[in-house]
Motif scaffolding. Structure first.
Motif, mmCIF file in Angstrom:
data_model
loop_
_atom_site.group_PDB
_atom_site.id
_atom_site.type_symbol
_atom_site.label_atom_id
_atom_site.label_comp_id
_atom_site.label_asym_id
_atom_site.label_seq_id
_atom_site.Cartn_x
_atom_site.Cartn_y
_atom_site.Cartn_z
ATOM 1 N N GLN A 20 -101.728 42.164 33.280
ATOM 2 C CA GLN A 20 -100.536 42.080 33.027
ATOM 3 C C GLN A 20 -99.375 42.466 34.455
ATOM 4 O O GLN A 20 -98.673 41.827 34.322
ATOM 5 C CB GLN A 20 -99.481 42.556 31.381
ATOM 6 C CG GLN A 20 -98.366 41.786 30.669
ATOM 7 C CD GLN A 20 -98.079 43.572 29.998
ATOM 8 O OE1 GLN A 20 -98.753 43.090 28.888
ATOM 9 N NE2 GLN A 20 -96.776 43.478 30.016
ATOM 10 N N GLU A 24 -96.889 39.917 35.903
ATOM 11 C CA GLU A 24 -95.395 40.679 35.974
ATOM 12 C C GLU A 24 -94.652 40.565 37.821
ATOM 13 O O GLU A 24 -93.832 40.658 38.111
ATOM 14 C CB GLU A 24 -95.025 42.066 34.939
ATOM 15 C CG GLU A 24 -95.126 42.019 32.809
ATOM 16 C CD GLU A 24 -95.072 42.877 33.200
ATOM 17 O OE1 GLU A 24 -94.708 42.552 31.845
ATOM 18 O OE2 GLU A 24 -95.929 44.105 33.681
ATOM 19 N N PRO A 46 -85.638 37.104 28.865
ATOM 20 C CA PRO A 46 -85.377 37.603 27.150
ATOM 21 C C PRO A 46 -85.515 38.014 25.864
ATOM 22 O O PRO A 46 -85.830 39.325 26.566
ATOM 23 C CB PRO A 46 -87.298 36.409 27.259
ATOM 24 C CG PRO A 46 -88.064 37.030 28.034
ATOM 25 C CD PRO A 46 -86.421 37.659 29.337
ATOM 26 N N ALA A 47 -85.869 37.360 24.543
ATOM 27 C CA ALA A 47 -85.689 38.549 24.018
ATOM 28 C C ALA A 47 -86.698 39.050 23.179
ATOM 29 O O ALA A 47 -86.656 40.288 23.485
ATOM 30 C CB ALA A 47 -85.554 37.868 22.458
ATOM 31 N N SER A 48 -88.092 38.148 23.793
ATOM 32 C CA SER A 48 -89.691 39.072 23.493
ATOM 33 C C SER A 48 -89.764 38.462 25.066
ATOM 34 O O SER A 48 -90.695 37.772 25.208
ATOM 35 C CB SER A 48 -90.117 38.385 22.727
ATOM 36 O OG SER A 48 -90.135 38.806 21.595
ATOM 37 N N PRO A 49 -89.793 39.537 26.084
ATOM 38 C CA PRO A 49 -91.031 39.417 27.367
ATOM 39 C C PRO A 49 -92.561 38.980 27.180
ATOM 40 O O PRO A 49 -92.528 37.845 28.323
ATOM 41 C CB PRO A 49 -90.364 40.461 28.112
ATOM 42 C CG PRO A 49 -89.979 41.481 27.636
ATOM 43 C CD PRO A 49 -89.642 40.940 26.399
ATOM 44 N N VAL A 50 -92.927 39.845 26.394
ATOM 45 C CA VAL A 50 -94.162 40.256 26.652
ATOM 46 C C VAL A 50 -94.850 38.994 25.046
ATOM 47 O O VAL A 50 -93.962 39.829 23.756
ATOM 48 C CB VAL A 50 -94.505 41.389 26.381
ATOM 49 C CG1 VAL A 50 -96.909 41.001 27.042
ATOM 50 C CG2 VAL A 50 -94.516 40.996 28.646
ATOM 51 N N ARG A 51 -95.305 38.224 24.806
ATOM 52 C CA ARG A 51 -96.784 37.959 24.026
ATOM 53 C C ARG A 51 -97.585 38.273 23.083
ATOM 54 O O ARG A 51 -98.188 37.757 24.251
ATOM 55 C CB ARG A 51 -95.749 36.785 22.476
ATOM 56 C CG ARG A 51 -94.486 36.908 22.150
ATOM 57 C CD ARG A 51 -93.795 35.851 21.676
ATOM 58 N NE ARG A 51 -94.718 34.212 22.315
ATOM 59 C CZ ARG A 51 -94.078 33.093 22.915
ATOM 60 N NH1 ARG A 51 -93.099 33.226 23.322
ATOM 61 N NH2 ARG A 51 -95.140 32.079 22.867
ATOM 62 N N SER A 53 -101.789 37.035 22.205
ATOM 63 C CA SER A 53 -102.776 36.809 20.993
ATOM 64 C C SER A 53 -104.089 36.642 21.398
ATOM 65 O O SER A 53 -104.670 37.254 22.310
ATOM 66 C CB SER A 53 -102.389 34.742 21.144
ATOM 67 O OG SER A 53 -102.709 34.421 22.226
ATOM 68 N N ARG A 69 -102.132 37.471 27.116
ATOM 69 C CA ARG A 69 -100.554 37.543 27.078
ATOM 70 C C ARG A 69 -99.644 36.605 27.550
ATOM 71 O O ARG A 69 -100.285 36.118 28.783
ATOM 72 C CB ARG A 69 -100.251 39.489 27.489
ATOM 73 C CG ARG A 69 -100.661 40.219 26.602
ATOM 74 C CD ARG A 69 -100.672 41.511 27.350
ATOM 75 N NE ARG A 69 -101.395 42.613 26.684
ATOM 76 C CZ ARG A 69 -101.353 43.509 26.863
ATOM 77 N NH1 ARG A 69 -100.578 44.015 28.175
ATOM 78 N NH2 ARG A 69 -102.171 44.948 26.049
ATOM 79 N N SER A 72 -93.143 35.483 29.454
ATOM 80 C CA SER A 72 -91.315 35.296 29.535
ATOM 81 C C SER A 72 -90.592 36.387 31.140
ATOM 82 O O SER A 72 -90.404 37.055 30.209
ATOM 83 C CB SER A 72 -91.145 34.716 28.990
ATOM 84 O OG SER A 72 -89.802 34.226 29.143
ATOM 85 N N SER A 137 -93.031 31.518 33.739
ATOM 86 C CA SER A 137 -93.676 31.949 32.416
ATOM 87 C C SER A 137 -95.413 32.347 32.849
ATOM 88 O O SER A 137 -95.789 31.086 33.604
ATOM 89 C CB SER A 137 -93.682 31.265 31.040
ATOM 90 O OG SER A 137 -93.900 29.895 31.450
#
Length: 155
Positions: A20, A24, A46-51, A53, A69, A72, A137
């Motif tokens: 990450q 980044e 972004p509102a959520s820069p990292v998601r 799964s 990950r 964005s 992204s």
């Protein structure tokens, strides 16, 4: 690949925190270059820069020890003009090549609507596009968590 082979393959990669940070840094460099060299608007976060799964079908036995990950960069308001798109892709590709990304593959190529995908050896995918906004992204590909990499494959 069996359970131990999956762990072995992933243990040769950076852990998810290292991956990450690496990606980044790449996104930050590319954003700065696009603003400086192409005069696009500053990026809106972004509102959520990292998601995150689970790792998916290539690493089914990893469970919670591995993660993908999605990072964005948000967006830069406005479109990169068609006549500057190729030069922008070249800049992104040359910068990403330094971290092992391959050549860009066209996803969308229409007037005022473009997107390319670049992939690296770990299964990461960098998406760069422009339409109403310019976007950038990365999806990291599967990496072990730091704890799992330090511990090794469970017995």
């Amino acid at each position: 690949m069996d359970h131990n082979e999956q762990y072995q393959a992933l243990s040769e990669r950076p852990d998810i925190e290292e991956a990450q940070a690496r990606y980044e840094g790449l996104l930050s460099t590319i954003r700065d270059q696009l603003v400086a060299e192409f005069g696009i608007a500053e990026w809106k976060p972004p509102a959520s820069p990292v998601r995150g799964s689970a790792c998916g079908p290539d690493f089914t036995d990893i469970d919670a020890d591995g993660e993908i990950r999605r990072l964005s960069s948000g967006s830069s308001p406005g479109n990169l003009p068609d006549e500057r798109w190729t030069a922008a892709v070249t800049l992104v590709a040359e910068t990403a090549r330094g971290l092992g990304f391959g050549d860009p593959e066209v996803v969308v190529d229409r007037q005022q609507d473009h997107e390319v995908s670049l992939k690296d050896e770990y299964g990461a995918e960098l998406l760069f596009g422009t339409a109403a906004n310019t976007t950038l992204s990365i999806s990291t590909g599967c990496h072990l968590t730091k704890a799992a990499k330090e511990r090794g494959a469970p017995a």
